[in-house]
Structures are given as C-alpha cells and as structure tokens.
Design a protein around this motif. Structure first.
Motif, PDB file in Angstrom:
ATOM      1  N   GLU A 106      59.516  49.086 -16.238  1.00  0.00           N
ATOM      2  CA  GLU A 106      61.279  48.535 -17.016  1.00  0.00           C
ATOM      3  C   GLU A 106      62.473  48.622 -16.295  1.00  0.00           C
ATOM      4  OE1 GLU A 106      61.648  51.321 -20.578  1.00  0.00           O
ATOM      5  OE2 GLU A 106      61.295  49.690 -21.803  1.00  0.00           O
ATOM      6  N   ASP A 107      61.923  49.836 -15.038  1.00  0.00           N
ATOM      7  CA  ASP A 107      63.221  50.587 -13.638  1.00  0.00           C
ATOM      8  C   ASP A 107      62.780  49.574 -12.624  1.00  0.00           C
ATOM      9  OD1 ASP A 107      65.334  51.436 -12.559  1.00  0.00           O
ATOM     10  OD2 ASP A 107      64.817  53.415 -13.232  1.00  0.00           O
ATOM     11  N   ILE A 108      62.906  49.524 -11.924  1.00  0.00           N
ATOM     12  CA  ILE A 108      62.518  48.536 -11.330  1.00  0.00           C
ATOM     13  C   ILE A 108      63.324  48.099  -9.618  1.00  0.00           C
ATOM     14  CG2 ILE A 108      62.169  46.814 -11.112  1.00  0.00           C
ATOM     15  CD1 ILE A 108      59.766  45.981  -8.976  1.00  0.00           C
ATOM     16  N   ALA A 109      63.272  48.726  -8.934  1.00  0.00           N
ATOM     17  CA  ALA A 109      64.533  49.848  -7.270  1.00  0.00           C
ATOM     18  C   ALA A 109      64.227  49.847  -6.331  1.00  0.00           C
ATOM     19  CB  ALA A 109      65.546  50.617  -8.663  1.00  0.00           C
ATOM     20  N   PRO A 110      64.919  49.630  -5.332  1.00  0.00           N
ATOM     21  CA  PRO A 110      64.274  49.816  -3.787  1.00  0.00           C
ATOM     22  C   PRO A 110      64.175  51.261  -3.645  1.00  0.00           C
ATOM     23  CG  PRO A 110      66.661  48.536  -3.825  1.00  0.00           C
ATOM     24  CD  PRO A 110      66.050  48.808  -5.367  1.00  0.00           C
ATOM     25  N   GLY A 111      62.889  51.693  -3.107  1.00  0.00           N
ATOM     26  CA  GLY A 111      62.805  53.360  -3.223  1.00  0.00           C
ATOM     27  C   GLY A 111      62.273  53.828  -2.522  1.00  0.00           C
ATOM     28  N   GLU A 112      61.814  54.844  -1.743  1.00  0.00           N
ATOM     29  CA  GLU A 112      60.333  55.523  -1.162  1.00  0.00           C
ATOM     30  C   GLU A 112      58.885  54.534  -1.510  1.00  0.00           C
ATOM     31  OE1 GLU A 112      58.461  59.715   0.099  1.00  0.00           O
ATOM     32  OE2 GLU A 112      60.048  59.594  -1.010  1.00  0.00           O
ATOM     33  N   ILE A 152      58.545  51.869 -11.257  1.00  0.00           N
ATOM     34  CA  ILE A 152      58.328  52.133  -9.818  1.00  0.00           C
ATOM     35  C   ILE A 152      59.359  51.887  -9.123  1.00  0.00           C
ATOM     36  CG2 ILE A 152      57.799  49.920 -10.123  1.00  0.00           C
ATOM     37  CD1 ILE A 152      55.108  51.253  -8.742  1.00  0.00           C
ATOM     38  N   SER A 153      59.259  51.718  -8.342  1.00  0.00           N
ATOM     39  CA  SER A 153      59.973  51.213  -6.106  1.00  0.00           C
ATOM     40  C   SER A 153      59.563  50.057  -5.963  1.00  0.00           C
ATOM     41  CB  SER A 153      59.783  52.805  -5.146  1.00  0.00           C
ATOM     42  OG  SER A 153      58.409  52.181  -4.821  1.00  0.00           O
ATOM     43  N   ALA A 154      60.100  49.135  -5.874  1.00  0.00           N
ATOM     44  CA  ALA A 154      60.556  47.788  -5.234  1.00  0.00           C
ATOM     45  C   ALA A 154      58.995  48.315  -4.241  1.00  0.00           C
ATOM     46  CB  ALA A 154      61.522  47.201  -4.687  1.00  0.00           C
ATOM     47  N   GLU A 155      58.818  48.813  -3.394  1.00  0.00           N
ATOM     48  CA  GLU A 155      58.049  49.144  -2.309  1.00  0.00           C
ATOM     49  C   GLU A 155      56.969  49.152  -2.351  1.00  0.00           C
ATOM     50  OE1 GLU A 155      61.714  49.769  -0.521  1.00  0.00           O
ATOM     51  OE2 GLU A 155      60.693  51.136  -2.539  1.00  0.00           O
TER      52      GLU A 155
END
Length: 103
Positions: free
Chosen positions: A18-24, A46-49
């Motif tokens: 549900e929450d996917i965003a730039p991160g580590e 989860i991070s986009a990476e």
C-alpha cells in the motif's frame, strides 16, 4: 486478472505494498501472493528500491508464473509459523549480491 488467467501468455502480476516510496534498499522483505504483507505496526509498506529488487528477481528467476505476487516488510522475519497461521503464502528473501537469493 481473468483476461490474463485465460491467456496462453506467461505473465506475473506485481501488486505493490500500500505504501511504496523512495527509501533504503535493505534487501530484506517478504514475498506474498494474494494478501498484503504487513509489518509489526500493521502497515503494508516497502521502499521503491526493495520493490525494484523484487521485480528484477522475478524477471531473472520466475517463481510466480501466471500468478500475482506482492512484497512488503515483515510482520516478523523470525516467525514464519505466525505468518502461516494468518493464511499468507510467504517467503523471506535476503538479497546477497547481484543474482543470489538466500531462502
């Protein structure tokens, strides 16, 4: 999904958290099938990476042929029995290099 299921094509359908965003890029996430993967706080994230790692892994080593899959950070990476009791089909993945997976 029904159009895909009845086709003669090889496919995989990625349903992100549900929450996917730039991160580590951690390389530590769980793979699920039809249910959201939740962390200890009950969030699906989860991070986009790490999502990109999961997609590349699926392209390199297909495991979800003609099926949907999702990824997310774990409710608990150390309690697979608990995850199984909740009706999830999951695998814990640790990315250890360009093409290697540890299960």
């Amino acid at each position: 999904m029904n159009v895909l299921r009845t086709s003669n094509r090889l496919w995989a359908y990625f349903s992100p958290a549900e929450d996917i965003a730039p991160g580590e890029r951690t390389g530590r996430f769980r793979i699920g099938s039809d249910q959201l993967v939740l962390d200890a706080g009950g969030r699906s994230r989860i991070s986009a990476e790490d999502a990109a790692v999961a997609l590349v892994d699926e392209a390199e080593l297909p495991r979800f042929i003609q099926r949907r899959f999702t990824v997310g950070y774990s409710l608990s990476l150390f309690h697979p029995v608990l995850a199984g009791d909740m009706g999830w089909s999951v695998a814990v993945v640790t990315r250890q290099g360009p093409s290697s997976l540890a299960w």
